[in-house]
Design a protein around this motif. Structure first.
Motif, PDB file in Angstrom:
ATOM      1  N   PRO A  50      -4.173  78.895 -37.738  1.00 49.50           N
ATOM      2  CA  PRO A  50      -3.312  79.651 -38.808  1.00 49.50           C
ATOM      3  C   PRO A  50      -4.369  80.125 -39.958  1.00 49.50           C
ATOM      4  CG  PRO A  50      -1.969  77.948 -37.932  1.00 49.50           C
ATOM      5  CD  PRO A  50      -3.264  77.862 -37.173  1.00 49.50           C
ATOM      6  N   VAL A  51      -5.194  79.013 -40.329  1.00 44.07           N
ATOM      7  CA  VAL A  51      -6.180  79.260 -41.214  1.00 44.07           C
ATOM      8  C   VAL A  51      -7.068  80.699 -40.998  1.00 44.07           C
ATOM      9  CG1 VAL A  51      -8.434  78.620 -42.277  1.00 44.07           C
ATOM     10  CG2 VAL A  51      -6.728  76.712 -41.726  1.00 44.07           C
ATOM     11  N   LEU A  52      -7.267  81.133 -39.666  1.00 44.18           N
ATOM     12  CA  LEU A  52      -7.582  82.426 -39.671  1.00 44.18           C
ATOM     13  C   LEU A  52      -6.832  83.469 -39.636  1.00 44.18           C
ATOM     14  CD1 LEU A  52     -10.263  84.120 -38.521  1.00 44.18           C
ATOM     15  CD2 LEU A  52      -9.481  83.514 -36.165  1.00 44.18           C
ATOM     16  N   LEU A  53      -5.453  83.100 -39.022  1.00 47.12           N
ATOM     17  CA  LEU A  53      -4.618  84.404 -38.766  1.00 47.12           C
ATOM     18  C   LEU A  53      -4.011  84.718 -40.052  1.00 47.12           C
ATOM     19  CD1 LEU A  53      -2.988  83.375 -35.532  1.00 47.12           C
ATOM     20  CD2 LEU A  53      -4.784  85.085 -35.798  1.00 47.12           C
ATOM     21  N   PHE A  54      -3.528  83.744 -40.795  1.00 44.95           N
ATOM     22  CA  PHE A  54      -2.720  84.086 -42.080  1.00 44.95           C
ATOM     23  C   PHE A  54      -3.513  85.067 -43.090  1.00 44.95           C
ATOM     24  CE2 PHE A  54       0.015  80.137 -41.924  1.00 44.95           C
ATOM     25  CZ  PHE A  54       1.116  80.715 -41.398  1.00 44.95           C
ATOM     26  N   PRO A  55      -4.591  84.945 -43.319  1.00 41.69           N
ATOM     27  CA  PRO A  55      -5.445  85.702 -44.256  1.00 41.69           C
ATOM     28  C   PRO A  55      -5.350  86.931 -43.466  1.00 41.69           C
ATOM     29  CG  PRO A  55      -6.644  83.682 -44.169  1.00 41.69           C
ATOM     30  CD  PRO A  55      -5.649  83.685 -43.074  1.00 41.69           C
ATOM     31  N   LEU A  56      -5.763  87.097 -42.242  1.00 41.18           N
ATOM     32  CA  LEU A  56      -5.894  88.438 -41.518  1.00 41.18           C
ATOM     33  C   LEU A  56      -4.870  89.433 -41.555  1.00 41.18           C
ATOM     34  CD1 LEU A  56      -8.233  87.423 -38.603  1.00 41.18           C
ATOM     35  CD2 LEU A  56      -8.908  88.541 -40.853  1.00 41.18           C
ATOM     36  N   ILE A  57      -3.761  88.692 -41.388  1.00 47.33           N
ATOM     37  CA  ILE A  57      -2.299  89.282 -41.573  1.00 47.33           C
ATOM     38  C   ILE A  57      -1.871  89.629 -42.672  1.00 47.33           C
ATOM     39  CG2 ILE A  57       0.242  89.041 -40.744  1.00 47.33           C
ATOM     40  CD1 ILE A  57      -0.658  87.054 -38.469  1.00 47.33           C
ATOM     41  N   PHE A  58      -1.916  88.718 -43.809  1.00 47.49           N
ATOM     42  CA  PHE A  58      -1.419  89.251 -45.039  1.00 47.49           C
ATOM     43  C   PHE A  58      -2.186  90.039 -45.881  1.00 47.49           C
ATOM     44  CE2 PHE A  58       1.283  84.778 -44.102  1.00 47.49           C
ATOM     45  CZ  PHE A  58       2.111  85.591 -43.861  1.00 47.49           C
ATOM     46  N   ASN A  59      -3.461  90.066 -45.407  1.00 44.23           N
ATOM     47  CA  ASN A  59      -4.399  90.861 -46.108  1.00 44.23           C
ATOM     48  C   ASN A  59      -4.894  92.184 -45.488  1.00 44.23           C
ATOM     49  OD1 ASN A  59      -4.733  89.099 -48.642  1.00 44.23           O
ATOM     50  ND2 ASN A  59      -5.621  87.578 -47.288  1.00 44.23           N
ATOM     51  N   TYR A  60      -4.165  92.476 -44.428  1.00 41.45           N
ATOM     52  CA  TYR A  60      -4.638  93.374 -43.656  1.00 41.45           C
ATOM     53  C   TYR A  60      -4.866  94.597 -44.438  1.00 41.45           C
ATOM     54  CZ  TYR A  60      -4.670  96.550 -39.543  1.00 41.45           C
ATOM     55  OH  TYR A  60      -4.884  97.667 -38.971  1.00 41.45           O
ATOM     56  N   PRO A  61      -4.188  95.040 -45.151  1.00 44.25           N
ATOM     57  CA  PRO A  61      -4.345  96.448 -45.755  1.00 44.25           C
ATOM     58  C   PRO A  61      -5.832  96.417 -46.682  1.00 44.25           C
ATOM     59  CG  PRO A  61      -2.156  95.952 -46.186  1.00 44.25           C
ATOM     60  CD  PRO A  61      -2.869  94.874 -45.502  1.00 44.25           C
ATOM     61  N   LYS A  62      -6.042  95.436 -46.995  1.00 39.36           N
ATOM     62  CA  LYS A  62      -7.216  95.326 -48.051  1.00 39.36           C
ATOM     63  C   LYS A  62      -8.404  94.557 -47.302  1.00 39.36           C
ATOM     64  CE  LYS A  62      -4.203  93.958 -51.687  1.00 39.36           C
ATOM     65  NZ  LYS A  62      -3.833  92.814 -52.609  1.00 39.36           N
ATOM     66  N   LEU A  63      -8.420  94.581 -45.887  1.00 36.81           N
ATOM     67  CA  LEU A  63      -9.555  94.114 -45.045  1.00 36.81           C
ATOM     68  C   LEU A  63     -10.856  94.886 -45.175  1.00 36.81           C
ATOM     69  CD1 LEU A  63      -7.820  92.644 -42.017  1.00 36.81           C
ATOM     70  CD2 LEU A  63      -8.683  91.253 -44.081  1.00 36.81           C
ATOM     71  N   SER A  64     -12.092  93.977 -45.251  1.00 37.49           N
ATOM     72  CA  SER A  64     -13.442  94.951 -45.173  1.00 37.49           C
ATOM     73  C   SER A  64     -14.239  94.023 -44.305  1.00 37.49           C
ATOM     74  CB  SER A  64     -13.961  95.254 -46.548  1.00 37.49           C
ATOM     75  OG  SER A  64     -14.045  93.922 -47.121  1.00 37.49           O
ATOM     76  N   LYS A  65     -15.391  94.471 -43.946  1.00 35.37           N
ATOM     77  CA  LYS A  65     -16.235  93.809 -43.122  1.00 35.37           C
ATOM     78  C   LYS A  65     -16.537  92.297 -43.831  1.00 35.37           C
ATOM     79  CE  LYS A  65     -18.377  97.482 -40.526  1.00 35.37           C
ATOM     80  NZ  LYS A  65     -19.793  97.929 -39.918  1.00 35.37           N
TER      81      LYS A  65
END
Length: 389
Positions: A50-65
């Motif tokens: 979940p430490v990996l998945l939560f930030p990826l899911i909830f910040n998906y629109p703002k993700l960068s490399k």
């Protein structure tokens, strides 16, 4: 059944560590340490997913490399630190057993865990804060249960404590335009012309924000059900708490913003909305303990932001790395309590300890609960092994 503490009395205290502490038979202490490092990393990687998945899911629109790499790096560091601490703890228990010739109360597992957890001094600040928040609040809850204080039995008192913590954290969020630390809700700061808004516009804005928390709460409840393999028995406990918490907060702002100053309105809303905790029936003592730790962290950040250059004592206090100082003794207290007073440790702490050490702690607990003859018979099936190879 024997009391777990009987391991410190003869003849059980003379059991060899290779017959008792090692996760596999016929392992030397060094081989057991290497095996534990491997297995701990595997189990920790699953537990901290979940430490990996939560930030990826909830910040998906703002993700960068760069953001993705930061999230992945934090996940790897978090799982690795927990794995190493547990492997070092078991190694230190072996060392203490060999040096003393027997298991000694205080050395096993308290001091061993304290020594193993010193690796936290090399952990990044984000990982340190994550562990300090999780470990210290679990230790506070365990201590409250052990002392059997009134908070353990009074939900009204727990609710009042949570309301005060809500006031501290949400007040800081409004002052700093958002707090980077964790809290159950993060209301958007109100614009200065909010009192001039029509009631319809305020209600619409509130409903839009509640919709966001509805999605977050349902995602948390769904993931919780998936982690427990109970997808057909999904509970909306997180959703109902977050919606009621945010709903009360926004309704108070909506009603009172015409009648008093916006700052006063925010303070009243922050305190009263914490009353949503009254409807929490799932792990209330755990959530209350967590809120106390987070509120204390907020107050400490405020203190550290003060100019205390004229006071050597206060300046020295500001420089102390409290998180790194608190983690070893609190984690050691939790591990010791898990082995010898398991009823005071909450389910989250139990899951954390077992899932980051490949359930080695639970294996030792099960052995300690065997009758003395059964424990000796089980231990005799393994050979006495050297420390190295």
């Amino acid at each position: 059944m024997v009391a777990p503490s009987k391991v410190f009395e003869a003849p059980l205290n003379r059991l060899h560590c290779s017959r008792f502490m090692h996760s596999r038979p016929n392992q030397s202490c060094t081989e057991a340490f290497i095996w534990n490092l491997y297995r701990n990393h595997v189990s920790s990687a699953k537990y901290y997913l979940p430490v990996l998945l939560f930030p990826l899911i909830f910040n998906y629109p703002k993700l960068s490399k760069n953001r993705v790499w930061s999230i992945v790096k934090n996940y790897l560091q978090t799982s690795s630190i927990g794995s190493i601490i547990n492997a070092l703890t078991f190694l230190w228990m072996c060392i203490c057993r060999r040096l003393c010739g027997r298991f000694v109360w205080g050395l096993t597992p308290y001091l061993s865990c304290c020594l193993g957890a010193q690796i936290i001094w090399w952990a990044p600040s984000k990982v340190t804060q994550f562990y300090s928040t999780g470990i210290v609040h679990a230790a506070i809850e365990a201590m409250l249960r052990q002392l059997d204080v009134g908070l353990v039995h009074s939900h009204a008192a727990r609710t009042m404590v949570f309301m005060m913590c809500s006031l501290v954290v949400l007040r800081q969020q409004q002052r700093t335009k958002g707090n980077s630390g964790f809290w159950f809700i993060k209301p958007s700061p109100l614009p200065h012309d909010y009192p001039k808004w029509s009631l319809e516009r305020r209600a619409k804005e509130t409903l839009m924000e509640l919709r966001t928390y509805l999605g977050i709460g349902m995602a948390l409840d769904l993931l919780s059900a998936m982690m427990r393999a109970r997808i057909r028995k999904i509970s909306l406990k997180s959703t109902s708490f977050m919606i009621s918490y945010m709903g009360i907060y926004r309704v108070i702002q909506c009603v009172l913003s015409d009648r008093m100053d916006l700052r006063q309105t925010n303070l009243i809303a922050a305190f009263v909305s914490g009353g949503a905790f009254w409807f929490v029936s799932h792990i209330p003592l755990t959530l209350m303990s967590l809120s106390v730790v987070i509120a204390t962290q907020v107050l400490w950040k405020e203190f550290c932001a003060q100019d205390v250059s004229k006071s050597r004592l206060l300046a020295g206090l500001q420089r102390l790395p409290w998180a790194k100082l608190l983690i070893p003794p609190n984690l050691a207290y939790l591990v010791h309590s898990l082995l010898f007073q398991g009823h005071v440790v909450n389910g989250l702490a139990r899951s954390f300890i077992n899932s980051t050490c490949d359930h080695n702690a639970q294996r030792v607990c099960d052995l300690l609960l065997l009758p003395a003859e059964g424990l000796l018979a089980t231990a005799s099936k393994s050979s006495i092994m050297p420390f190295l190879f």
